[in-house]
Write a protein that holds these residues in place. Structure first.
Motif, short mmCIF file in Angstrom:
data_model
loop_
_atom_site.label_atom_id
_atom_site.label_comp_id
_atom_site.label_asym_id
_atom_site.label_seq_id
_atom_site.Cartn_x
_atom_site.Cartn_y
_atom_site.Cartn_z
N GLU A 111 0.86 -1.18 0.00
CA GLU A 111 0.00 0.00 0.00
C GLU A 111 0.89 1.23 0.00
O GLU A 111 1.83 1.33 0.79
N THR A 159 1.93 5.16 -2.48
CA THR A 159 1.67 6.19 -3.48
C THR A 159 2.49 5.91 -4.73
O THR A 159 3.66 5.53 -4.65
N THR A 166 3.46 3.32 2.18
CA THR A 166 2.95 4.15 3.27
C THR A 166 3.64 3.77 4.58
O THR A 166 3.76 2.60 4.90
N ARG A 195 -11.22 1.17 -8.56
CA ARG A 195 -11.15 2.43 -7.80
C ARG A 195 -12.13 2.26 -6.65
O ARG A 195 -13.32 2.18 -6.87
N ARG A 196 -11.59 2.17 -5.43
CA ARG A 196 -12.40 1.95 -4.23
C ARG A 196 -13.35 0.77 -4.44
O ARG A 196 -14.54 0.86 -4.20
N GLN A 234 -1.11 9.07 -6.94
CA GLN A 234 -2.30 8.44 -6.37
C GLN A 234 -1.92 7.40 -5.34
O GLN A 234 -0.91 6.73 -5.47
N ARG A 235 -2.77 7.26 -4.33
CA ARG A 235 -2.59 6.22 -3.33
C ARG A 235 -3.26 4.96 -3.84
O ARG A 235 -4.39 5.00 -4.33
N ILE A 294 -7.22 1.77 -6.75
CA ILE A 294 -6.93 3.20 -6.56
C ILE A 294 -7.74 3.68 -5.37
O ILE A 294 -8.96 3.51 -5.33
N ARG A 295 -7.07 4.25 -4.39
CA ARG A 295 -7.76 4.69 -3.17
C ARG A 295 -8.01 6.21 -3.17
O ARG A 295 -8.83 6.69 -2.42
N THR A 296 -7.29 6.94 -3.99
CA THR A 296 -7.44 8.38 -4.05
C THR A 296 -8.75 8.72 -4.73
O THR A 296 -9.10 8.11 -5.75
N ALA A 297 -9.48 9.71 -4.23
CA ALA A 297 -10.74 10.13 -4.85
C ALA A 297 -10.48 10.74 -6.22
O ALA A 297 -9.37 11.17 -6.51
N LYS A 298 -11.52 10.78 -7.04
CA LYS A 298 -11.40 11.36 -8.40
C LYS A 298 -11.03 12.80 -8.36
O LYS A 298 -11.40 13.56 -7.54
#
Length: 113
Positions: free
Chosen positions: A39, A41, A57, A75-76, A89-90, A109-113
Motif C-alpha cells: 500500500e 503512493t 505508506t 477504484r475503491r 495516487q494512493r 486506486i484509493r485516491t478520490a477522483k
C-alpha cells in the motif's frame, strides 16, 4: 563500567534501528485473500514496461509493481481502467512478490477522483 561499553551500546542500538526499519518495510500478506500486499503512493509509471514504482505508506520504502493483461484495476473496489492510474495516487496492490517485484493481480486506486 568499562570505557568501551557506551560505544558498544550505541552501536547495538544503531544496528537495531537500521535492521528494525528494514524488517518493517516488508511486503505484507492480505488477510482476506492471502496475497502479498503493498500500500502506498505511485511515484512513477512506465506503461511501456508495465511497471509502477510505489512508495510504501509509513516506511517510505520503494517497491516495483508489475501489471499485465490479467491484472484487474479498481477504484475503491469498483471497476476501473489502467488509464485511471496517475502519479501521486494512493493505491493498494495485491499479487505475488518474487524476485524483488510484486506481480499484481489487482491494483485498487484509493485516491478520490
Amino acid at each position: 563500567m568499562r570505557r568501551g561499553t557506551p560505544a558498544v551500546m550505541i552501536l547495538v542500538l544503531g544496528l537495531t534501528l537500521v535492521l528494525g526499519a528494514g524488517l518493517y518495510a516488508q511486503v505484507k500478506k492480505d488477510s482476506k485473500t492471502g496475497l502479498d500486499r503493498i500500500e502506498g503512493t505511485i511515484q512513477s509509471m512506465n506503461k511501456d514496461k508495465s511497471t509502477l514504482s510505489i512508495v510504501q505508506t509509513g516506511t517510505r520504502a520503494t517497491w516495483q509493481v508489475v501489471y499485465n493483461d490479467q491484472t484487474k484495476f479498481t477504484r475503491r473496489n469498483e471497476p476501473a481502467k489502467l488509464e485511471d492510474l496517475k502519479d501521486g495516487q494512493r493505491v493498494i496492490c495485491l499479487g505475488k512478490y518474487e524476485k524483488d517485484q510484486l506481480t499484481a493481480s489487482r491494483i485498487d486506486i484509493r485516491t478520490a477522483k
